[in-house]
Design an enzyme around this catalytic site. Structure first.
Site, short mmCIF file in Angstrom:
data_model
loop_
_atom_site.label_atom_id
_atom_site.label_comp_id
_atom_site.label_asym_id
_atom_site.label_seq_id
_atom_site.Cartn_x
_atom_site.Cartn_y
_atom_site.Cartn_z
CG LEU A 1 -1.73 -1.27 1.36
CD1 LEU A 1 -3.14 -1.09 2.30
CD2 LEU A 1 -3.28 -0.95 -0.17
CE1 TYR A 2 5.16 5.70 1.83
CE2 TYR A 2 7.55 4.44 1.35
CZ TYR A 2 6.44 5.90 1.76
OH TYR A 2 7.22 6.79 1.47
CB SER A 3 4.66 0.38 -3.11
OG SER A 3 6.21 0.23 -2.27
#
Length: 327
Positions: free
Chosen positions: A144-146
């Site tokens: 999710l961060y990426s």
């Protein structure tokens, strides 16, 4: 020659690790600076570093518009960090928050919007070897961060038009004195015996001292081509294990010697994520897919574009940066 600072600037994420250094550099250069502050504690930090606090958060476009009013530049550093969390948290902090900051800045007449991106926006599980800005962003990443940092950057680069310029700076593995995220987590893991090298840790990695990030941000603000992204690092890559060991040594902490094969680390990350996703477990998994990628795969960055177009060169090297961190 150091890049000039703008006459006025609005900063999000000003109380963070990079933000504090940027606020100080702007204030020392004579800029009039405002910084978004979502709490009284954040307001105190940004005031101590030379900026006028503007109370609000990334959900509050009106507060950001008021803060950006009359400013030449916006530096957007705020983001939802971390290896684990809900899709809603990451989208809200990284995508919607960036879209709100863009709209607020445009509405307030800001000329240039400088966004702090990351190489993580390119990751779907592969090593990055001498990667440059031609490597595509991966908004489809399972991490999710990426995915959300890639989506945020796409929004920034697509917002150019009608006198509104946007530029993206991408540092890799930011470190230095005052780090409030990476180093404290590594120290805690090492002291508790939970820090283990995955695949031996002998791979190469690019790193970026926080002062080099600030140098890159100011150069991007002054010279970056609108709609473009620029990688910045400390120059030559380093061995991941040696670098982390040196960071720990500055804090008087001994580096671990234990290592596990990468296949075992990958299996553990998959199992941990599955357990935390489907069972009522608190906190974060001890190992995630993102942590596996960042700690066990080569990530080397080519900064030719920043050197040629921005005139970027690192202003602090490894030895000097480590020395200022020693307790």
């Amino acid at each position: 020659m150091s890049p000039p600072v703008p006459e006025s600037a609005f900063v999000t994420g000003g109380s963070g690790f990079i933000g504090r250094r940027l606020l100080r550099r702007l204030a020392e250069g004579g800029a009039r600076v405002r910084a978004l502050a979502r709490s009284e504690a954040s307001a105190t930090v940004v005031a101590e570093h030379g900026a006028e606090p503007v109370r609000g958060d990334l959900d509050d476009a009106a507060s950001m518009a008021a803060g950006a009013e009359g400013c030449e530049m916006t530096f957007h550093l705020a983001a939802h960090l971390g290896q684990w969390g809900t899709r809603e948290e990451f989208v809200r902090g990284n995508v919607t928050g960036t879209e709100n900051a863009l709209e607020a800045s445009r509405r307030s007449g800001v000329r240039r919007f400088v966004h702090c991106g990351t190489e993580a926006g390119l990751l779907v599980g592969q090593p990055l070897v001498n990667a440059d800005e031609t490597v595509p962003l991966r908004p489809d990443s399972r991490v999710l961060y990426s995915a959300t940092k890639a989506q945020a950057e796409l929004a920034v680069r697509g917002a150019v038009g009608e006198g509104f310029e946007t530029v993206v700076l991408r540092p890799r593995l930011v470190w230095g004195e005052g780090d409030t995220t990476l180093l404290p987590e590594m120290v805690k893991a090492a002291e508790s015996g939970k820090l283990i090298w995955i695949g031996g840790g002998r791979h190469l990695t690019s790193i970026t001292h926080v002062e080099n990030v600030v140098e890159g941000l100011l150069l991007a603000a002054d010279r970056g081509r609108e709609g473009e992204a620029y990688f910045v690092t400390d120059g030559e890559p380093v061995e991941f294990r040696s670098f982390v060991s040196a960071l720990l040594e500055t804090q008087g902490v001994e580096a671990p010697t234990r290592s596990v094969p990468r296949w075992a680390g990958a299996a553990a990350a998959a199992a941990c994520e599955a357990a935390w996703r489907f069972l009522p477990l608190g906190g974060e998994p001890p190992l995630t897919r993102l942590a596996l990628w960042l700690s066990s795969q080569e990530c080397t960055i080519d900064i030719t574009k920043a050197r040629e177009e921005l005139g970027y060169e690192p202003v602090i090297g490894l030895d000097e940066g480590l020395e200022e961190m020693r307790l």
